[in-house]
Design a protein around this motif. Sequence first.
Motif, PDB file in Angstrom:
ATOM      1  N   TYR A 271     -74.600 -32.983  -6.000  1.00 23.97           N
ATOM      2  CA  TYR A 271     -74.506 -33.174  -4.563  1.00 23.97           C
ATOM      3  C   TYR A 271     -73.107 -33.572  -4.103  1.00 23.97           C
ATOM      4  O   TYR A 271     -72.695 -33.256  -2.987  1.00 23.97           O
ATOM      5  N   LYS A 272     -72.364 -34.268  -4.975  1.00 22.17           N
ATOM      6  CA  LYS A 272     -71.007 -34.656  -4.586  1.00 22.17           C
ATOM      7  C   LYS A 272     -70.131 -33.424  -4.386  1.00 22.17           C
ATOM      8  O   LYS A 272     -69.455 -33.269  -3.354  1.00 22.17           O
ATOM      9  N   ASN A 273     -70.130 -32.511  -5.373  1.00 24.39           N
ATOM     10  CA  ASN A 273     -69.359 -31.273  -5.224  1.00 24.39           C
ATOM     11  C   ASN A 273     -69.906 -30.404  -4.100  1.00 24.39           C
ATOM     12  O   ASN A 273     -69.153 -29.691  -3.436  1.00 24.39           O
ATOM     13  N   ALA A 274     -71.229 -30.450  -3.914  1.00 26.24           N
ATOM     14  CA  ALA A 274     -71.833 -29.676  -2.821  1.00 26.24           C
ATOM     15  C   ALA A 274     -71.290 -30.144  -1.481  1.00 26.24           C
ATOM     16  O   ALA A 274     -70.904 -29.333  -0.626  1.00 26.24           O
ATOM     17  N   LEU A 275     -71.197 -31.463  -1.292  1.00 29.71           N
ATOM     18  CA  LEU A 275     -70.686 -32.006  -0.032  1.00 29.71           C
ATOM     19  C   LEU A 275     -69.200 -31.696   0.154  1.00 29.71           C
ATOM     20  O   LEU A 275     -68.764 -31.302   1.233  1.00 29.71           O
ATOM     21  N   LEU A 276     -68.428 -31.889  -0.923  1.00 29.41           N
ATOM     22  CA  LEU A 276     -66.992 -31.623  -0.824  1.00 29.41           C
ATOM     23  C   LEU A 276     -66.714 -30.150  -0.504  1.00 29.41           C
ATOM     24  O   LEU A 276     -65.872 -29.830   0.334  1.00 29.41           O
ATOM     25  N   THR A 277     -67.444 -29.264  -1.194  1.00 32.89           N
ATOM     26  CA  THR A 277     -67.252 -27.820  -0.967  1.00 32.89           C
ATOM     27  C   THR A 277     -67.718 -27.421   0.425  1.00 32.89           C
ATOM     28  O   THR A 277     -67.063 -26.631   1.111  1.00 32.89           O
ATOM     29  N   TYR A 278     -68.845 -27.989   0.855  1.00 32.42           N
ATOM     30  CA  TYR A 278     -69.357 -27.656   2.185  1.00 32.42           C
ATOM     31  C   TYR A 278     -68.417 -28.168   3.266  1.00 32.42           C
ATOM     32  O   TYR A 278     -68.234 -27.533   4.310  1.00 32.42           O
TER      33      TYR A 278
ATOM     34  N   LEU B 119     -65.890 -40.477   0.401  1.00 31.69           N
ATOM     35  CA  LEU B 119     -64.985 -41.323  -0.378  1.00 31.69           C
ATOM     36  C   LEU B 119     -65.650 -42.646  -0.767  1.00 31.69           C
ATOM     37  O   LEU B 119     -65.365 -43.210  -1.825  1.00 31.69           O
ATOM     38  N   LYS B 120     -66.538 -43.158   0.102  1.00 31.51           N
ATOM     39  CA  LYS B 120     -67.264 -44.403  -0.207  1.00 31.51           C
ATOM     40  C   LYS B 120     -68.480 -44.166  -1.101  1.00 31.51           C
ATOM     41  O   LYS B 120     -69.215 -45.087  -1.424  1.00 31.51           O
ATOM     42  N   ASN B 121     -68.700 -42.887  -1.477  1.00 31.68           N
ATOM     43  CA  ASN B 121     -69.830 -42.510  -2.344  1.00 31.68           C
ATOM     44  C   ASN B 121     -71.176 -42.740  -1.667  1.00 31.68           C
ATOM     45  O   ASN B 121     -72.200 -42.894  -2.337  1.00 31.68           O
ATOM     46  N   ASP B 122     -71.179 -42.789  -0.324  1.00 32.81           N
ATOM     47  CA  ASP B 122     -72.420 -42.939   0.437  1.00 32.81           C
ATOM     48  C   ASP B 122     -72.961 -41.539   0.741  1.00 32.81           C
ATOM     49  O   ASP B 122     -72.848 -41.036   1.855  1.00 32.81           O
ATOM     50  N   THR B 123     -73.541 -40.910  -0.303  1.00 31.37           N
ATOM     51  CA  THR B 123     -73.955 -39.503  -0.174  1.00 31.37           C
ATOM     52  C   THR B 123     -75.063 -39.317   0.846  1.00 31.37           C
ATOM     53  O   THR B 123     -75.114 -38.297   1.520  1.00 31.37           O
ATOM     54  N   GLN B 124     -75.951 -40.299   0.984  1.00 30.31           N
ATOM     55  CA  GLN B 124     -77.062 -40.147   1.932  1.00 30.31           C
ATOM     56  C   GLN B 124     -76.547 -40.079   3.371  1.00 30.31           C
ATOM     57  O   GLN B 124     -76.935 -39.216   4.154  1.00 30.31           O
TER      58      GLN B 124
ATOM     59  N   SER C 100     -74.598 -36.828   3.856  1.00 26.29           N
ATOM     60  CA  SER C 100     -75.507 -35.681   3.975  1.00 26.29           C
ATOM     61  C   SER C 100     -76.163 -35.644   5.343  1.00 26.29           C
ATOM     62  O   SER C 100     -76.268 -34.590   5.976  1.00 26.29           O
ATOM     63  N   ASP C 101     -76.600 -36.834   5.824  1.00 22.68           N
ATOM     64  CA  ASP C 101     -77.257 -36.908   7.131  1.00 22.68           C
ATOM     65  C   ASP C 101     -76.290 -36.520   8.251  1.00 22.68           C
ATOM     66  O   ASP C 101     -76.616 -35.734   9.133  1.00 22.68           O
ATOM     67  N   TYR C 102     -75.066 -37.075   8.178  1.00 20.66           N
ATOM     68  CA  TYR C 102     -74.038 -36.788   9.191  1.00 20.66           C
ATOM     69  C   TYR C 102     -73.690 -35.303   9.173  1.00 20.66           C
ATOM     70  O   TYR C 102     -73.609 -34.635  10.217  1.00 20.66           O
ATOM     71  N   LEU C 103     -73.486 -34.760   7.960  1.00 25.07           N
ATOM     72  CA  LEU C 103     -73.092 -33.354   7.828  1.00 25.07           C
ATOM     73  C   LEU C 103     -74.183 -32.429   8.342  1.00 25.07           C
ATOM     74  O   LEU C 103     -73.914 -31.421   9.008  1.00 25.07           O
TER      75      LEU C 103
ATOM     76  N   ILE D  82     -64.644 -32.868  16.920  1.00 26.42           N
ATOM     77  CA  ILE D  82     -64.797 -32.183  15.624  1.00 26.42           C
ATOM     78  C   ILE D  82     -63.967 -32.886  14.554  1.00 26.42           C
ATOM     79  O   ILE D  82     -64.450 -33.162  13.448  1.00 26.42           O
ATOM     80  N   PHE D  83     -62.706 -33.191  14.886  1.00 28.47           N
ATOM     81  CA  PHE D  83     -61.807 -33.828  13.924  1.00 28.47           C
ATOM     82  C   PHE D  83     -62.361 -35.197  13.503  1.00 28.47           C
ATOM     83  O   PHE D  83     -62.398 -35.538  12.313  1.00 28.47           O
ATOM     84  N   ASN D  84     -62.812 -35.985  14.483  1.00 28.21           N
ATOM     85  CA  ASN D  84     -63.335 -37.319  14.177  1.00 28.21           C
ATOM     86  C   ASN D  84     -64.599 -37.240  13.335  1.00 28.21           C
ATOM     87  O   ASN D  84     -64.816 -38.054  12.434  1.00 28.21           O
ATOM     88  N   SER D  85     -65.453 -36.262  13.634  1.00 24.57           N
ATOM     89  CA  SER D  85     -66.704 -36.104  12.867  1.00 24.57           C
ATOM     90  C   SER D  85     -66.402 -35.764  11.419  1.00 24.57           C
ATOM     91  O   SER D  85     -66.996 -36.331  10.491  1.00 24.57           O
ATOM     92  N   LEU D  86     -65.477 -34.835  11.198  1.00 19.73           N
ATOM     93  CA  LEU D  86     -65.113 -34.458   9.824  1.00 19.73           C
ATOM     94  C   LEU D  86     -64.473 -35.623   9.083  1.00 19.73           C
ATOM     95  O   LEU D  86     -64.708 -35.819   7.887  1.00 19.73           O
ATOM     96  N   ASN D  87     -63.669 -36.425   9.794  1.00 17.67           N
ATOM     97  CA  ASN D  87     -63.079 -37.615   9.173  1.00 17.67           C
ATOM     98  C   ASN D  87     -64.155 -38.609   8.756  1.00 17.67           C
ATOM     99  O   ASN D  87     -64.086 -39.217   7.685  1.00 17.67           O
ATOM    100  N   SER D  88     -65.175 -38.759   9.629  1.00 16.79           N
ATOM    101  CA  SER D  88     -66.269 -39.683   9.306  1.00 16.79           C
ATOM    102  C   SER D  88     -67.030 -39.221   8.081  1.00 16.79           C
ATOM    103  O   SER D  88     -67.386 -40.023   7.207  1.00 16.79           O
ATOM    104  N   ILE D  89     -67.297 -37.916   8.011  1.00 13.62           N
ATOM    105  CA  ILE D  89     -67.988 -37.366   6.834  1.00 13.62           C
ATOM    106  C   ILE D  89     -67.153 -37.611   5.581  1.00 13.62           C
ATOM    107  O   ILE D  89     -67.670 -38.014   4.535  1.00 13.62           O
ATOM    108  N   GLY D  90     -65.836 -37.377   5.700  1.00 17.83           N
ATOM    109  CA  GLY D  90     -64.948 -37.610   4.563  1.00 17.83           C
ATOM    110  C   GLY D  90     -64.967 -39.058   4.115  1.00 17.83           C
ATOM    111  O   GLY D  90     -64.957 -39.348   2.906  1.00 17.83           O
ATOM    112  N   ASP D  91     -65.016 -40.008   5.075  1.00 16.01           N
ATOM    113  CA  ASP D  91     -65.065 -41.437   4.722  1.00 16.01           C
ATOM    114  C   ASP D  91     -66.324 -41.763   3.929  1.00 16.01           C
ATOM    115  O   ASP D  91     -66.282 -42.508   2.947  1.00 16.01           O
ATOM    116  N   TYR D  92     -67.465 -41.222   4.371  1.00 15.44           N
ATOM    117  CA  TYR D  92     -68.717 -41.466   3.641  1.00 15.44           C
ATOM    118  C   TYR D  92     -68.635 -40.930   2.218  1.00 15.44           C
ATOM    119  O   TYR D  92     -69.132 -41.556   1.263  1.00 15.44           O
TER     120      TYR D  92
END
Length: 591
Positions: free
Chosen positions: A296-303, A418-423, A426-429, A406-416
Motif C-alpha cells: 500500500y505504501k508504494n501504491a499510494l506513492l505511485t498513485y 511521510l508520517k506513515n499514516d496510510t489510513q 488513503s482516505d484523503y486520496l 489542488i496543491f494544498n491537498s496533494l501536500n496534505s496527502i504527501g504529509d500523511y
Amino acid sequence: MKTLLITIFLLISTFCFSQNKMIDSLENVIQNYKNKDTTYVNLRIKYVARKMFLTPADTTWTTYVNKTLAISKQLNYPKGIAISYNNLGIINHYFLSDPLEGLNYYQKSYAIFEKEQKFKKYEVGVLTNIGLIYYEQQEYDKALKSFKTLLINPENKSKFSTQFYIGNIYGDQKKLDSSIYYYKKALVGAEQNKHTIFIANIKTNLSIVQANAGFLEDALTSTNESLDLIEQHNIEGLRVTAYTNAAEVHLQNKNIEKAEYYATNSLKLNEALNSLSTQNTALKTLANVYAEKGDYKNALLTYQKHIVLRDSLINADRKLEISRKEIQYEADKHKAISEVEIERQKSIKNASLIGGSGLVLASLIGFVLYRRKQEAVSKSKEAEFNAKVSDTELKALRSQMNPHFIFNSLNSIGDYILKNDTQSASDYLSKFAKLMRLTLENSEKKEILLSDDISLLKTYMDIERKRFNSKFNYTITIDPNLDAENILVPPMILQPFIENSIIHGLAQKEGVGLINISFKTEKNMLICSVDDNGIGRKKATSTNNKSMGMAITKSRIEIINKLKNTNGTVEIIDKTEGTRIDVSLPIELAF
C-alpha cells in the motif's frame, strides 16, 4: 493520440527514406530548369513530398512552399495551388505545432480539390489530415465526418487506415462495440496489405478496448500478438504504448507479475520519449498493481505521482478548451458586429438612392430605417449576450478547480504518507480523486442533478475539514418536498461561496465553526443557502476571491434568466455572527 501521430510520422519517414536516392537528382533538375511552368511546379511538389519529412526541423520549408504557391497562382494552376496549401497545412500542423493554422490551409486545399472529379485522388490525404486535426482537438463528430467521407471515396486505397482512425475515435468516446468493429475491419485490410506496423498498432489498441468491454481472453490474445509482432520486426516506435496496454490487460486478467513487468518497463522505456499521457496511464496501472499485491505504501506513492501528472494533463486540456472558447467567442462577436455594420451600410446606401423620391417615399424609408435600426440594436444586444455567455463560461471554467486547493491537498496527502499514516492518506486520496472525477465530469454540463451537486459539495467539504483539522462542521438540509433526484441545477453554483465561508469566515474564527447548507422551494424557485457563523465580511482580511466568485455566479444567473425568462438572484445577508448567501434559481425538472 501521440501514439497515432508518431506512427503516421514513422510511416511517412520510412517511405521518404526509401526514396532518398531520387532526391539529389530531383534537386539538380529543379536548379537547372529554366521555365516557370506547370512542369516546374510539379517538380517542386515532388521534391517537397520526398524530402520534407526527412528534415522537419528545416525552417526554410515554409518559404519554399510559399514560392511554389505563388508560381502556381501566377500560372492559374489549381493542382499546384491546392497541393501547396496542403503542404503548408502539414508544415503548420506537424512541424510548427499550430493545428488551427494547419486546418485553415487544409480547408483551402480541400475546397479546390472537391470542385473537380480529376482531383478526387488528392482529397484522400487532405481529408485524412483534417480528420486528424479534429481528432487531436477532440472534435470527434467533425473527425468522424471527415473519416467516414474517406470511406466512400473510391480513390482511398488504404481504407484500413481510415477504419483504424475511426476505431480510435470510438474508443476515446467509450463506444466500445463500435470501436472493436472498426478495429477488426481495419485489421482485415492491414493483413491483406501485409502492413506489419499497422497490424501491431491496431492489435495493441484493440486489446485495451476489448479489456474495457469485458472480453478479457480476446484482449490477452490481441496484446500477445501485438507484442510478438513488435519483437519479430523490431518495431520500437510502438513498444512503449504496447507495454502500457499490456500491463492494463494483464492486470484485468489478474496476472499481477506480468502487469508489474510491463508497467515498470513501459516507464523505463518512456524516459527517452517523455510521453506524458503514456507515463500517466502506466503509473495508474502500476499503482493498482501495488494495491493488488498489498504494497500500500508504494501504491499510494505511485498513485500520487499519477495524480500530479494527470493534473498537468488536465490543465493542458483545460487550456485547449479555454482556447477553443476564446476563438469561438471572438468569431461570434466579430460576426455579429460585422452583420450589424453591413445592415447599417445597406440602410444608408438605400436611403441615399431613393431619398429624393418625395415625402411619401421618405416616410416609407424612415419606417424601413427605423425597423432596420431596431433589428441592428437587437442583433447588437444578441452579440453582447453571446459574448457574455462565452466570457462567463471561460471564467467559470478557470475558477472551478482552484490550483491552490489542488496543491494544498496533494501536500496534505504527501504529509500523511511521510508520517506513515496510510489510513488517513488513503482516505484523503480517495476523497480527492472522487472530487477531481466529479468536477471533470460535471464541468462541461450546463445542468446536473441536485443530488449529484450535493455529493460533490460533501466531498469538497470533507476534504477541506481534513485540511483545516476539523476547524468547522457542516450540515446539509433538503426540504422534504424537494426531489433531489429530479431537480437540475448549474454545477458548482454554491462552491465559490462555500470556499469563501471556509477561508475568509471560519478559518479566522476562534473555535469550531459551522456551515449550514439548505435547499428549499419558494414561489416556484429553488432557494440554495450557504449560512456560516464566521467572522463576517467586515472583519475578513481579504474579499478578492469572494467578489470574483460573486461576479461569476451573478453572470451565470443573469444568463439563465435571459435564456429561461426567469428572475434568479444572489443575495448576501450580513448577520450578527457570520454571513448568509441565498441563491435563487428557477426550478428545472429532469423528468
